[in-house]
Design an enzyme around this catalytic site. Structure first.
Site, PDB file in Angstrom:
ATOM      1  N   SER A  28       0.846  -1.204   0.000  1.00  0.00           N
ATOM      2  CA  SER A  28       0.000   0.000   0.000  1.00  0.00           C
ATOM      3  C   SER A  28       0.873   1.242   0.000  1.00  0.00           C
ATOM      4  CB  SER A  28      -0.926   0.010   1.218  1.00  0.00           C
ATOM      5  OG  SER A  28      -0.205  -0.178   2.413  1.00  0.00           O
TER       6      SER A  28
ATOM      7  N   ASP B 129       5.408  -7.222   2.519  1.00  0.00           N
ATOM      8  CA  ASP B 129       4.676  -7.661   1.325  1.00  0.00           C
ATOM      9  C   ASP B 129       5.629  -8.016   0.198  1.00  0.00           C
ATOM     10  OD1 ASP B 129       1.905  -7.786   1.442  1.00  0.00           O
ATOM     11  OD2 ASP B 129       1.645  -5.622   1.166  1.00  0.00           O
TER      12      ASP B 129
ATOM     13  N   LYS C 200       4.141 -11.600   3.159  1.00  0.00           N
ATOM     14  CA  LYS C 200       2.716 -11.678   2.800  1.00  0.00           C
ATOM     15  C   LYS C 200       2.605 -11.683   1.280  1.00  0.00           C
ATOM     16  CE  LYS C 200      -0.321  -8.101   3.467  1.00  0.00           C
ATOM     17  NZ  LYS C 200      -0.804  -7.822   2.093  1.00  0.00           N
TER      18      LYS C 200
ATOM     19  N   GLU D 194      -0.486 -12.249  -2.034  1.00  0.00           N
ATOM     20  CA  GLU D 194      -1.916 -12.193  -2.339  1.00  0.00           C
ATOM     21  C   GLU D 194      -2.328 -13.327  -3.267  1.00  0.00           C
ATOM     22  OE1 GLU D 194      -2.876  -8.352  -4.000  1.00  0.00           O
ATOM     23  OE2 GLU D 194      -2.050  -7.272  -2.287  1.00  0.00           O
TER      24      GLU D 194
ATOM     25  N   GLU E 142      -9.394  -9.311   3.413  1.00  0.00           N
ATOM     26  CA  GLU E 142      -9.654  -7.888   3.138  1.00  0.00           C
ATOM     27  C   GLU E 142     -11.000  -7.711   2.441  1.00  0.00           C
ATOM     28  OE1 GLU E 142      -6.449  -5.654   1.386  1.00  0.00           O
ATOM     29  OE2 GLU E 142      -7.740  -3.939   0.947  1.00  0.00           O
TER      30      GLU E 142
END
Ligand code: KIV
Length: 278
Positions: A61, A99, A127, A129, A196
């Site tokens: 982010s 991330d 992390k 996704e 999320e």
């Protein structure tokens, strides 16, 4: 740790022990919620430690919150490494999660190379996704000693596939797929699962059906932990998302805002009804 209104002493300021994956499992077993903040620099990381925040996420982010991009897609390994190093210099107690950015884990081989670089920059967990397709990658990473947090639901690196930043898992088919993915990711060896922007009832079901701790953002009150982005906590986001809350507006300074966030998560007061998706 010190709560609002309680005088701070050396004994009650912040974390006094290093947080590990085992700490998070124990907190889950004891039904105590843990707190995560996505942040990007050393001074904020130090404040997170003083506020007793168990997990610091150096999220991609940062592409949007710090670097001014309109999505996380332009974020590179070099951006991530620079910020993970800064955060780890500021905080020697919280668990630091880094991330892996867009396409840096497109194959298991790439994932191993790039996770190594993020860990060597100071992260303790990486992390990434995605759902079922990531299982092979996750088992290879965990077999090599790299703890993994899998991130499902609204996965911002897939924003172009979703057609925008939208709540996921609202219809029965997509909800079933997310439950299925969560179970497979756990079986592949993921240590944590981040959910999320999913309906609160779906996040509750997933949290009940797997053993690993879940961390929610826009996922209701029943996950084992909450995460918010520091810019949202401090009111720096021009159009804040529904699930976020500006904690600075009702407190006197940044440490008080973080303390209030921690307190509200621990006491089940954040997220409130207005932050939750049905
Ligand atoms: O990149 C990030 O900060 C994240 C959080 C929004 C969960 O993934």
């Amino acid at each position: 740790m010190a709560y609002i209104g309680e005088p701070a002493t050396d004994d009650n300021i912040g974390l006094n022990k290093k947080v590990s994956i085992l700490t998070l499992r124990k907190l889950k077993e004891e039904n105590e919620k843990f707190v995560t903040v996505a942040l990007y620099d050393a001074p904020m990381a130090a404040m997170a430690k003083r506020s007793g925040i168990e997990v610091v996420l150096v999220g991609d982010s940062l592409g949007m919150t710090v670097l001014g991009f309109d999505s996380t897609i332009p974020v590179t390994m070099e951006h991530m490494i620079y910020h993970v190093e800064a955060v780890s210099r500021g905080n020697d107690k919280s668990l630091i999660m880094g991330d892996l950015p867009f396409m840096s884990y497109a194959t298991p081989e790439l994932a191993i190379q790039n996770a190594t670089r993020i860990m060597q920059a100071g992260a303790h967990v990486i992390k990434l996704e995605g759902g079922e397709w990531l299982c092979d990658t996750i088992s290879r990473l965990v077999d090599r000693g790299i703890p993994v947090c899998a991130h499902i639901g609204l996965t911002p690196q897939s924003v172009n596939k979703f057609g925008g930043f939208r709540v996921q898992g609202r219809d029965e088919k997509s909800a079933r797929k997310l439950i299925h993915d969560a179970k497979l990711l756990e079986r592949a060896g993921a240590d944590l699962l981040l959910l999320e922007c999913v309906p609160a009832s779906l996040a509750k079901t997933i949290t009940e059906e797997i053993q690993i701790p879940t961390i929610g953002i826009g996922a209701g009150t029943d996950t084992d932990a909450q995460v918010l982005v520091i810019n949202d906590i401090l009111g720096l986001t021009p159009k804040p998302p529904k699930f976020s809350k500006n904690f600075l507006v009702e407190t006197q300074d940044i440490p008080a805002a973080l303390a209030k966030y921690v307190q509200d998560v621990k006491h089940g007061e954040f997220p409130a009804k207005e932050h939750i998706f049905d």
